[in-house]
Write an enzyme that holds these catalytic residues in place. Structure first.
Site, PDB file in Angstrom:
ATOM      1  N   GLU A  50      -2.261   7.947  -3.971  1.00 42.98           N
ATOM      2  CA  GLU A  50      -2.565   7.573  -5.353  1.00 42.98           C
ATOM      3  C   GLU A  50      -4.031   7.882  -5.680  1.00 42.98           C
ATOM      4  O   GLU A  50      -4.863   7.885  -4.770  1.00 42.98           O
ATOM      5  CB  GLU A  50      -2.258   6.079  -5.577  1.00 42.98           C
ATOM      6  N   ARG A  90       0.845  -1.188   0.000  1.00 44.26           N
ATOM      7  CA  ARG A  90       0.000   0.000   0.000  1.00 44.26           C
ATOM      8  C   ARG A  90       0.877   1.232   0.000  1.00 44.26           C
ATOM      9  O   ARG A  90       1.968   1.220   0.576  1.00 44.26           O
ATOM     10  CB  ARG A  90      -0.871   0.048   1.272  1.00 44.26           C
ATOM     11  N   HIS A 120      -1.062   0.414  -9.693  1.00 47.19           N
ATOM     12  CA  HIS A 120      -1.808  -0.446  -8.767  1.00 47.19           C
ATOM     13  C   HIS A 120      -2.535  -1.572  -9.530  1.00 47.19           C
ATOM     14  O   HIS A 120      -3.774  -1.667  -9.499  1.00 47.19           O
ATOM     15  CB  HIS A 120      -2.800   0.393  -7.940  1.00 47.19           C
TER      16      HIS A 120
HETATM   17  C1  GLV Z   1      -5.388  -4.468  -3.947  1.00 47.31           C
HETATM   18  O1  GLV Z   1      -4.577  -3.660  -3.643  1.00 47.31           O
HETATM   19  C2  GLV Z   1      -6.104  -5.274  -2.997  1.00 47.31           C
HETATM   20  O2  GLV Z   1      -6.020  -4.981  -1.799  1.00 47.31           O
HETATM   21  O3  GLV Z   1      -6.773  -6.221  -3.408  1.00 47.31           O
END
Ligand code: GLV
Length: 328
Positions: A270, A241, A288
């Protein structure tokens, strides 16, 4: 008036998933796919008992107070730092996430990003596209060895373990990890991974990959002090994260070559990216997408829908985050 439960799908999802939900629910959906800010989200949730969200929608005490009919919110993500789970539990709202279905896909991506970073794939591709390649050279884009090197993993949950197996069994890497709690001996043996302190992890890893969930305690867990403890030849990969890495400090460490390179799939604040990261060459940046294969994203959406339907029809969710909230 319909007796079917009313729900909100807060972002665009696969049409098949919408159809399945329509068999059980009155569906309102955000077809624009623009992220709903707190005010719009509260407004769209009026009269809704359930919602399908992504990591972009924040479910907190203020929203819960303004949406007293809400009973269940299902995140299409394994991470759930957009949820205030204690507040949801206090409000009697079930929270669910999507574990397991994305583990191997996300581990594949973590490994891909590690390799792209260590072997300077983005940097060399930009060089080629810019028409700068006019001869082969012995040391051109020479990067760091991956096979046989030391892979450090911070956070050894399901995804961390899947990355460890790839490194140890596929690439002959020496795998070390640090985690809040040590794994049992059988899991350590399966992953061929050794438990070390955070200081040892930082000092010994040739490639350090972050797979810890975000929590206030994990905020800036990797910053200037940590870069100073890493090898100057090391690479850092963050698929966990944004906020776990101090992005401004990272950009400086990369520019000053205090570490060799980084691969980032997640960013503080982000989809904004720290401007300094956009100007350093030795970083690979992706938006991401670690779990983004069609099959896995569909499985995530299906699991979120299954959770919603199960909870609304049986009072039990499949992958609850606050199992204490169940309905008779
Ligand atoms: C993506 O970042 C998730 O947490 O699935």
């Amino acid at each position: 008036m319909s007796l079917r439960p009313a729900i909100l799908i807060a972002r665009k999802v696969f049409p098949e998933v919408v159809e399945r939900l329509r068999e059980f629910c009155e569906v309102d959906r955000n077809e624009t796919d623009q992220v709903l800010g707190p005010t719009d989200l509260v407004q769209r949730l009026q009269g809704k008992v359930g919602a399908l969200t992504t990591g972009s929608e924040r479910i907190d005490a203020a929203l819960l107070a303004a949406c007293p009919q809400l009973r269940v919110v299902c995140n299409i993500a394994v991470g759930f730092n957009n949820f205030d789970v204690p507040a949801m539990t206090a409000a009697g709202v079930m929270a669910t996430n999507t574990p397991d279905v994305l583990t191997e896909t996300t581990a594949d991506f973590g490994f891909a990003l590690l390799m792209a970073t260590a072997r300077r794939m983005a940097e060399s591709e930009h060089f080629l596209r810019a028409g700068q390649w006019n001869r082969w050279a012995l040391d051109m884009f020479a990067g760091a060895e991956v096979h046989g090197s030391t892979l450090g993993i911070l956070g050894m949950g399901r995804i961390g373990q899947a990355i460890a197996r790839r490194g140890a069994h596929g690439f002959g890497m020496n795998v070390i990890y640090h985690n809040r709690s040590r794994l049992d001996a059988a899991t350590e043996a399966d992953c061929k991974a050794s438990y070390v302190s955070k200081a040892q992890l930082l000092a010994q890893a040739d490639h350090l990959i972050l797979v810890v969930p975000y929590s206030p305690e994990a905020h800036h867990a990797i910053g200037a002090a940590e870069f100073a403890q890493m090898k100057p030849t090391a690479t850092l990969v963050n698929i966990a994260r944004g906020g776990i890495v101090d992005d401004a400090a990272l950009a400086l460490a990369l520019r000053e070559r205090r570490i060799a390179a980084a691969g980032l799939d997640v960013f503080e604040g982000e989809p904004k990216v720290h401007p300094d990261l956009l100007t350093v060459p030795n970083v690979v940046l992706t938006p991401h997408i670690a779990s983004a294969t069609l099959k896995t994203r569909r499985a995530m959406a299906d699991l979120a829908a299954d959770n919603l339907i199960a909870y609304l029809t049986t009072g039990r969710a499949l992958t609850p985050l606050n199992a204490i909230v169940t309905e008779a």
